[in-house]
Design a protein around this motif. Structure first.
Motif, PDB file in Angstrom:
ATOM      1  N   ALA A 148      67.059  87.737  77.817  1.00 23.56           N
ATOM      2  CA  ALA A 148      66.875  86.699  76.801  1.00 23.56           C
ATOM      3  C   ALA A 148      65.498  86.851  76.151  1.00 23.56           C
ATOM      4  N   THR A 149      64.512  87.247  76.960  1.00 24.39           N
ATOM      5  CA  THR A 149      63.153  87.389  76.418  1.00 24.39           C
ATOM      6  C   THR A 149      63.057  88.562  75.424  1.00 24.39           C
ATOM      7  N   ASP A 150      63.926  89.581  75.585  1.00 27.48           N
ATOM      8  CA  ASP A 150      63.936  90.684  74.600  1.00 27.48           C
ATOM      9  C   ASP A 150      64.424  90.165  73.249  1.00 27.48           C
ATOM     10  N   ASN A 151      65.435  89.285  73.308  1.00 25.00           N
ATOM     11  CA  ASN A 151      65.954  88.676  72.075  1.00 25.00           C
ATOM     12  C   ASN A 151      64.838  87.895  71.367  1.00 25.00           C
ATOM     13  N   LEU A 152      64.040  87.167  72.157  1.00 20.11           N
ATOM     14  CA  LEU A 152      62.955  86.353  71.566  1.00 20.11           C
ATOM     15  C   LEU A 152      61.831  87.237  71.038  1.00 20.11           C
ATOM     16  N   ARG A 153      61.533  88.331  71.739  1.00 23.23           N
ATOM     17  CA  ARG A 153      60.508  89.267  71.247  1.00 23.23           C
ATOM     18  C   ARG A 153      60.947  89.890  69.921  1.00 23.23           C
ATOM     19  N   ALA A 154      62.257  90.175  69.792  1.00 24.59           N
ATOM     20  CA  ALA A 154      62.768  90.735  68.523  1.00 24.59           C
ATOM     21  C   ALA A 154      62.621  89.698  67.404  1.00 24.59           C
ATOM     22  N   ASP A 155      62.896  88.423  67.713  1.00 25.37           N
ATOM     23  CA  ASP A 155      62.653  87.362  66.705  1.00 25.37           C
ATOM     24  C   ASP A 155      61.185  87.353  66.297  1.00 25.37           C
ATOM     25  N   HIS A 156      60.289  87.507  67.271  1.00 27.86           N
ATOM     26  CA  HIS A 156      58.852  87.482  66.975  1.00 27.86           C
ATOM     27  C   HIS A 156      58.467  88.609  66.018  1.00 27.86           C
ATOM     28  N   ALA A 157      59.049  89.794  66.236  1.00 26.45           N
ATOM     29  CA  ALA A 157      58.710  90.938  65.375  1.00 26.45           C
ATOM     30  C   ALA A 157      59.094  90.621  63.929  1.00 26.45           C
ATOM     31  N   LEU A 158      60.277  90.007  63.745  1.00 22.77           N
ATOM     32  CA  LEU A 158      60.723  89.653  62.392  1.00 22.77           C
ATOM     33  C   LEU A 158      59.802  88.581  61.791  1.00 22.77           C
TER      34      LEU A 158
ATOM     35  N   LEU B 290      48.983  77.993  59.408  1.00 19.47           N
ATOM     36  CA  LEU B 290      50.263  78.355  60.025  1.00 19.47           C
ATOM     37  C   LEU B 290      50.171  79.741  60.678  1.00 19.47           C
ATOM     38  N   ALA B 291      49.511  80.679  59.981  1.00 15.72           N
ATOM     39  CA  ALA B 291      49.376  82.033  60.539  1.00 15.72           C
ATOM     40  C   ALA B 291      48.611  81.984  61.861  1.00 15.72           C
ATOM     41  N   GLN B 292      47.546  81.174  61.904  1.00 20.15           N
ATOM     42  CA  GLN B 292      46.779  81.031  63.169  1.00 20.15           C
ATOM     43  C   GLN B 292      47.657  80.482  64.285  1.00 20.15           C
ATOM     44  N   ARG B 293      48.409  79.413  63.984  1.00 18.71           N
ATOM     45  CA  ARG B 293      49.271  78.798  65.006  1.00 18.71           C
ATOM     46  C   ARG B 293      50.344  79.778  65.488  1.00 18.71           C
ATOM     47  N   MET B 294      50.985  80.457  64.535  1.00 20.29           N
ATOM     48  CA  MET B 294      52.068  81.365  64.921  1.00 20.29           C
ATOM     49  C   MET B 294      51.542  82.515  65.790  1.00 20.29           C
ATOM     50  N   ASN B 295      50.357  83.024  65.442  1.00 21.26           N
ATOM     51  CA  ASN B 295      49.760  84.091  66.273  1.00 21.26           C
ATOM     52  C   ASN B 295      49.526  83.599  67.683  1.00 21.26           C
ATOM     53  N   ARG B 296      48.958  82.406  67.773  1.00 18.31           N
ATOM     54  CA  ARG B 296      48.621  81.835  69.083  1.00 18.31           C
ATOM     55  C   ARG B 296      49.891  81.587  69.908  1.00 18.31           C
ATOM     56  N   ILE B 297      50.910  81.011  69.256  1.00 17.39           N
ATOM     57  CA  ILE B 297      52.173  80.715  69.947  1.00 17.39           C
ATOM     58  C   ILE B 297      52.795  82.013  70.481  1.00 17.39           C
ATOM     59  N   GLN B 298      52.899  83.013  69.604  1.00 16.55           N
ATOM     60  CA  GLN B 298      53.573  84.253  70.017  1.00 16.55           C
ATOM     61  C   GLN B 298      52.780  84.963  71.110  1.00 16.55           C
ATOM     62  N   GLU B 299      51.462  84.887  71.025  1.00 13.87           N
ATOM     63  CA  GLU B 299      50.613  85.529  72.042  1.00 13.87           C
ATOM     64  C   GLU B 299      50.816  84.856  73.413  1.00 13.87           C
ATOM     65  N   LEU B 300      50.768  83.519  73.431  1.00 12.53           N
ATOM     66  CA  LEU B 300      50.963  82.793  74.708  1.00 12.53           C
ATOM     67  C   LEU B 300      52.348  83.050  75.278  1.00 12.53           C
ATOM     68  N   GLU B 301      53.347  83.079  74.397  1.00 15.87           N
ATOM     69  CA  GLU B 301      54.719  83.292  74.879  1.00 15.87           C
ATOM     70  C   GLU B 301      54.888  84.701  75.434  1.00 15.87           C
ATOM     71  N   GLU B 302      54.447  85.703  74.672  1.00 19.58           N
ATOM     72  CA  GLU B 302      54.692  87.079  75.103  1.00 19.58           C
ATOM     73  C   GLU B 302      53.850  87.454  76.320  1.00 19.58           C
ATOM     74  N   ASP B 303      52.607  86.976  76.348  1.00 18.73           N
ATOM     75  CA  ASP B 303      51.730  87.363  77.466  1.00 18.73           C
ATOM     76  C   ASP B 303      51.964  86.536  78.717  1.00 18.73           C
TER      77      ASP B 303
END
Ligand SMILES: [Fe+2]
Length: 182
Positions: free
Chosen positions: A4-14, A121-134
């Motif tokens: 499931a996390t691969d699916n979410l990482r693919a969403d993040h890339a998009l 928004l760009a700052q928030r999205m970077n932070r969110i994706q970083e916390l989620e992926e790491d």
């Protein structure tokens, strides 16, 4: 098997591509160019209809609660922080939608409002994706049973069938990226 996390990482890339295009749009608008109404509409719809209405829900309704249940206190605190950041990002997306004009251009104060909202928004999205992926995804892969992952993938598919899939958005975002990120 896809996790499931691969699916979410693919969403993040998009989403990373879409945000790069949105920042390129904001740079041009800041420099005085006409607001690109059609491209802006695609980006704002992607953020509202896919990122907020599908992707965030995959995480806030499925992954987050399970991670908080199976993980330790630190994980529960991380899930709480992510939910707060996602709420902020959803509010910023909502604000951006208010700047979109079907025709005509933005006034100078609207240009400032639009570009500074994109920056936030760009700052928030970077932070969110970083916390989620790491952190969040790593914890989910480690502590949540495989059965839950399989259930999530089924739920992700159902949500995308109901609200729109990343596969539908991908060619549109790619086309924008090809034009805006040269
Ligand atoms: Fe995410």
């Amino acid at each position: 098997m896809q996790r499931a996390t691969d699916n979410l990482r693919a969403d993040h890339a998009l989403t990373t591509s879409a945000m790069a295009v949105l920042r390129a749009v904001a740079r041009q608008v800041r420099a005085g160019a006409l607001f690109p109404s059609a491209d802006g509409a695609v980006l704002l719809r992607y953020l509202r209809e896919f990122v907020v209405a599908v992707h965030f829900r995959k995480e806030s309704e499925l992954l987050g609660p399970a991670a908080a249940m199976y993980g330790d206190e630190k994980t529960a605190a991380l899930v709480g922080e992510l939910m707060r950041l996602q709420d902020e990002a959803a509010e910023l997306v909502h604000s951006l939608v208010l700047f979109w004009e079907p025709e005509g251009d933005l006034t100078p104060p609207e240009r400032d409002g639009f570009t500074s909202t994109v920056d936030l928004l760009a700052q928030r999205m970077n932070r969110i994706q970083e916390l989620e992926e790491d952190q969040l995804f790593v914890t989910c892969d480690r502590v949540v049973p495989l059965d839950d992952h399989l259930g999530w993938l089924r739920d992700f598919t159902a949500l995308e069938q109901e609200r729109g899939s990343s596969a539908t958005w991908e060619p549109r975002i790619r086309e924008l990226a090809a034009r805006w990120l040269r």
